[in-house]
Structure formats: C-alpha cells, structure tokens
Scaffold this motif. Sequence first.
Motif, PDB file in Angstrom:
ATOM      1  N   PHE A  99       0.845  -1.193   0.000  1.00  0.00           N
ATOM      2  CA  PHE A  99       0.000   0.000   0.000  1.00  0.00           C
ATOM      3  C   PHE A  99       0.882   1.245   0.000  1.00  0.00           C
ATOM      4  N   GLN A 118      -0.432  -9.506  15.578  1.00  0.00           N
ATOM      5  CA  GLN A 118      -0.852  -8.264  16.202  1.00  0.00           C
ATOM      6  C   GLN A 118      -1.496  -7.341  15.182  1.00  0.00           C
ATOM      7  N   SER A 119      -2.093  -6.296  15.695  1.00  0.00           N
ATOM      8  CA  SER A 119      -2.736  -5.313  14.827  1.00  0.00           C
ATOM      9  C   SER A 119      -1.703  -4.743  13.852  1.00  0.00           C
ATOM     10  N   GLY A 120      -2.080  -4.671  12.581  1.00  0.00           N
ATOM     11  CA  GLY A 120      -1.168  -4.137  11.573  1.00  0.00           C
ATOM     12  C   GLY A 120      -0.256  -5.174  10.959  1.00  0.00           C
ATOM     13  N   ALA A 121      -0.404  -6.427  11.390  1.00  0.00           N
ATOM     14  CA  ALA A 121       0.470  -7.482  10.882  1.00  0.00           C
ATOM     15  C   ALA A 121       0.190  -7.813   9.418  1.00  0.00           C
ATOM     16  N   GLY A 122      -1.028  -7.460   8.960  1.00  0.00           N
ATOM     17  CA  GLY A 122      -1.385  -7.768   7.574  1.00  0.00           C
ATOM     18  C   GLY A 122      -2.441  -8.862   7.472  1.00  0.00           C
ATOM     19  N   LYS A 123      -3.046  -9.215   8.588  1.00  0.00           N
ATOM     20  CA  LYS A 123      -4.014 -10.318   8.604  1.00  0.00           C
ATOM     21  C   LYS A 123      -5.237 -10.024   7.737  1.00  0.00           C
ATOM     22  N   SER A 124      -5.803  -8.830   7.922  1.00  0.00           N
ATOM     23  CA  SER A 124      -7.004  -8.507   7.137  1.00  0.00           C
ATOM     24  C   SER A 124      -6.671  -8.471   5.651  1.00  0.00           C
ATOM     25  N   THR A 125      -5.540  -7.889   5.333  1.00  0.00           N
ATOM     26  CA  THR A 125      -5.129  -7.848   3.932  1.00  0.00           C
ATOM     27  C   THR A 125      -5.003  -9.269   3.396  1.00  0.00           C
ATOM     28  N   VAL A 157       3.997   0.592   2.200  1.00  0.00           N
ATOM     29  CA  VAL A 157       3.671  -0.272   3.335  1.00  0.00           C
ATOM     30  C   VAL A 157       3.501  -1.680   2.786  1.00  0.00           C
ATOM     31  N   ALA A 196       2.127  -4.720   3.168  1.00  0.00           N
ATOM     32  CA  ALA A 196       1.129  -5.399   3.993  1.00  0.00           C
ATOM     33  C   ALA A 196       1.277  -6.910   3.885  1.00  0.00           C
TER      34      ALA A 196
END
Lengths: 329, 233
Positions: free
Chosen positions: A11, A39-46, A18, A20
Amino acid sequence: MITLSSVTKTFGDAANPVRALDDVSLSVASGEIFGVIGQSGAGKSTLIRTVNLLERPDSGTVTVADRELTALSDRELLQARREIGMVFQQFNLLDSRTVRGNVELALEIVGVERRQRTARTNEILELVGLEHKAQQYPAQLSGGQKQRVGIARALASRPRVLLSDEATSALDPETTDSILQLLRSLNKELGLTILLITHEMDVVKSVCDSAALMSGGRILEHGRLVDLLSQPGSQLARGLFPLGELPEGTSTVIDVTFVGLSSERPVVAQLARTHHLDVGLLGAAMETIGGAQSGRTRLELPGTIEQHTAAIDDLRAQGLVVEIVRSGR
Amino acid sequence: MIDSNAPGFWPQLFDTLLKATGETLYQVGVTMLITLILGLALGTLLVVTDRGGILERPFGSIVAGRIINAVTQTVVNLGRSIPFIILMIALIPFTRLLLGSAFGVTAAIVPLTVAAIPFYARIVEISLREVNEGLVEAGHSLGATRWQLVLKVIIPEAVPGLIRGFTTTVVSIVNYSAIVGAIGGGGLGDVAIRYGHQRYSVIHIVAVIIVLVAIVQIVQVVGARLANRMSHR
Ligand SMILES: Nc1ncnc2c1ncn2[C@@H]1O[C@H](COP(=O)(O)OP(=O)(O)O)[C@@H](O)[C@H]1O
Ligand SMILES: [Mg+2]
C-alpha cells in the motif's frame, strides 16, 4: 482448499510503501479450521481479503477449490466469490433489511428464485439458531445474534469455504465462545473449510486445527497445532501454553511438551526415580489443542550438567518434546 | 386597491388561491418527479465514478471514470452556483426551444427542474457516501455485480437520508416556484405579485403566505415521518 503462493501486496506510494503482505505462501487443507494470528497491523485482514480478491495482490497467485482466482475474468470472479463466504468483525449487516432480508440478499445476488429463497433462508436461520428472529431488524439484535446473521448470510448460497475476519473481536467472552462453537459445528456438519483471522490466542486454541503466525506482512511459522506443539522454539506453541516468566537464577530450566497420550505419563515422578533429580515444577498447562489432549510443563533441574543431559535424552527418547529454556552451570 | 368589503371578495380570493395552489403543486410535483429520477442518477454517478468507487473504471478505463466524474461534478457545481433568478432568465431560449413557449405554468417547470436536479444530486451524493463501506465490502464478498451493489445495498441503505434530502429539495423548489410567478409562471407567486404587490391587497399576501407555510409544513412533517419509518437503526 485454499492456496496462496508468494502473494505480495504493497500500500501507499513509492516514497512510503507499506508492505502489507511480503511474499506470503499458505495452504489451507479441505475441511480444516485454519487460524492466522498476529498483532494489529500485521497484515491479517489484507491476507484474508486477498483470498476472495477483495484485495488484488500485486503479485503471486490465489487458488481456492482448485480454481486460480487471480487468473479469472471479472465476471468469473463474481461467480467464484459466491462460493466463498465471508464474515466481518463489524458484522456489516444491512440496517434496511430484516434478518430474513439480509440472508435473502445473498440468494438474490446469486439469482435464486423467490420460493427457494424463502425455503433456504428458513433452513439456514434454523442452523444458526435464529429462526425466531427472522422478522427483526439488525438494530434489535445483540452482537452475537448479529454475527449469527452474518454467518447465515455468508453460508446461504452453500459455499465450501468461509473466511472470518476477527468475527468474534467485537463480542464478549461468552458470546465469543458460542460463536466459535457454532463455527466448529458448521465445520464438522457441513465439511466447511474455515480460514479465520484473530489477534487472540484463545480463539486459535479453542477451534483451530492449524495456525499461522503473522508479523510485519510475513508468515513466521505455520502448521498443524499438534505439529507446532512438538516443534522446539515454536512461538505459536509458546503462545498456546503461556508459562510465565523465568525465575531468577542460573539453574537449568526445560519445557517438556506432551501431545496426545503421553500426557498421561508421570514425568516428574519418573525423573526423580530414574535420575534421582529433585525436579522443581515451575509451571504447567493442559489444553485440548487441535482435538488432542496436550500439555506443557516447565521444570527446574538441580544437579550437574551430565545429569541434565542424561535426563533430557531420556525424555526425548520417550517421544516427548524437550526445549532447554535456560542452560544452567 | 381592492376593497375587501366588496361583495364576492372572499369567494374570489378563495378561487384565486385554489387555482394558484393547484398550479404550484403541479409545478413542484412534476419538477420533483423528474428530479427524483435524474437527481438520483446523477448523484449516484458522482459517487460510483469517484476514486475508489465501484465504477471507478467504467469500460475498464480509469480515464473514462475520471472524465465522467469531472463532467458530472462540473454540471452539478454549475447548476448549484447560478442564482435561481439568473438561471431562470438564461434558460428562456432553451425553454422556448423545448416547449414552444418560455412563459406559463408548464414552461416554468423547465428552470425549476434544472435548478432542482443538481441540488438534489448533491444531497444524494452525500447520503450515499454515508453508507458504511463495510456493507459494500459485504456485497462484494457475496459476489454482487455493480448494479446489484447500487440497487440492493447502497441506495436501500441510504433511503432515510434520501427522503430527508428530498424533503429539503421540495421546500426549496416551493420557494423557487414563487419566484417563477414573477415571470409569468403562475402559481402562488403570481397571486402575490398581481394582487399583493400591484394592487396592494395585504389580505392576498397574507393568504399566500399561509398557504405556502402550510405546504412546507406538510412536506416536512410527512418527509420526516417517512424517513423515520424507513430507518431501522
Ligand atoms: N487500504 C489500505 N491503504 C493503505 N494502507 C493499508 C490499507 N489496508 C491496510 N493497510 C496497511 O497495511 C498494514 C496491514 O494492515 P491489516 O491487513 O489491516 O492488518 P491487521 O488486520 O493484521 O491489523 C497496516 O500497516 C495498514 O496500515
Ligand atoms: Mg484487521
């Protein structure tokens, strides 16, 4: 069932990229529940959004049910998405439609005719235990009920794969449990393959067969939980069995992991008897992980290095996993 | 000066008002019907062709999307920024071309519509943008086509906002329809000018005001009720 191969997603612009997803490869077997934790921001949702191509990767391939999604035309992709269900942390239900209407939306999109829509909606609402709420609007439901509607909607058109992006993160612990149990039973009864994203180890512990640990857009380790447990140095295994901080001192400390039947064995007593070591028990945890009774104990060993080596070799010979946490003098 | 004690004054006032109210309602009604369709279409186009919108690339071309969006934006801004009285005058040749005559009750619908569409389009745009991005995402995950997203997800979810915005637009158009009376557009504005202004009948002015206030009140109450009823949050 799901295979990601060297998937990359960046991104931002060239000046501030970034990453992701950084060369992520992952394989989810048919019929299993696979958890991705990080953790948050690790790229899981992506990561999960690339599975149904809500996010198109910059490079790499995504294959679901033997179909390479990254190679499909837009029209074919719509068809493929209809065979992959997805549930969301914020439920994403339409306020303008009743519970029934929300489930029917999935069927309208697929083009199921009215009478069959009604029948299928009744069936799926019963499956998630919400048949009595069919005429209510989402605003009248609790968080757990909303997520049940989300699950019903995702499964209405009979997909074989369900993606879950933090589906329980907005719920209290009890509701979380009931939703996880529902996912587990859908997995068993429908043979549904589930890929779920979470930041809570408890979620992985209670429903997953396999897991991956994600950080900074990369997968650090992944595998079946039972295998990870017997893998020395596994961060996931350590997360599954948090044994706390090491005590002060210079003594030798080992973690012994039992998977399956070996958990029945009286290790401490045996070490004392065979090796004449007055073992100190620093911590222990027992869990049912990936369907198997498993446990881990942290032991403090007195005596000499030679005694330790002999004891550890003995334990390993019995098929136990021994990890030396601190090597004493 | 009109003598309010003259025989037949009140029945005549009543007839005049009734006819003028009918004309105003007709103008506003037709205008709003056209506006509902075209304003909704234009407002939707503004949202879907915007960057990151679901029709960012019509015909697979981002350039086409940028152009359509820019043209639509310009049209809406232009329509919004020209004062109505000037727009009305500027449109006289166009109205004549379209209807054969530039003046009259029906002819006035042309400038009213041209003013109302951009007004409502902007409100539609705002309402649609307020729809939670997550719902669009859920629609995508279900394999919805772009049409399905617009018709089954985005617009239905925006309905309460669309109704409230429509109400606001109706009120503005009632207002403009009175201005149209000044150039022979008929309606309540015409009564106010012919009787109130030119013949100094305060009673006519007051009567027109009462009717206009009543119309606006009714529109607002009905609009608010409907919006609340359609909102299930
Ligand atoms: N649409 C986007 N635009 C820009 N950056 C994004 C976007 N989506 C995610 N990111 C960034 O990518 C990284 C991973 O995000 P995400 O996949 O949401 O992580 P997680 O779900 O593990 O919290 C974060 O640094 C986030 O800021
Ligand atoms: Mg996330």
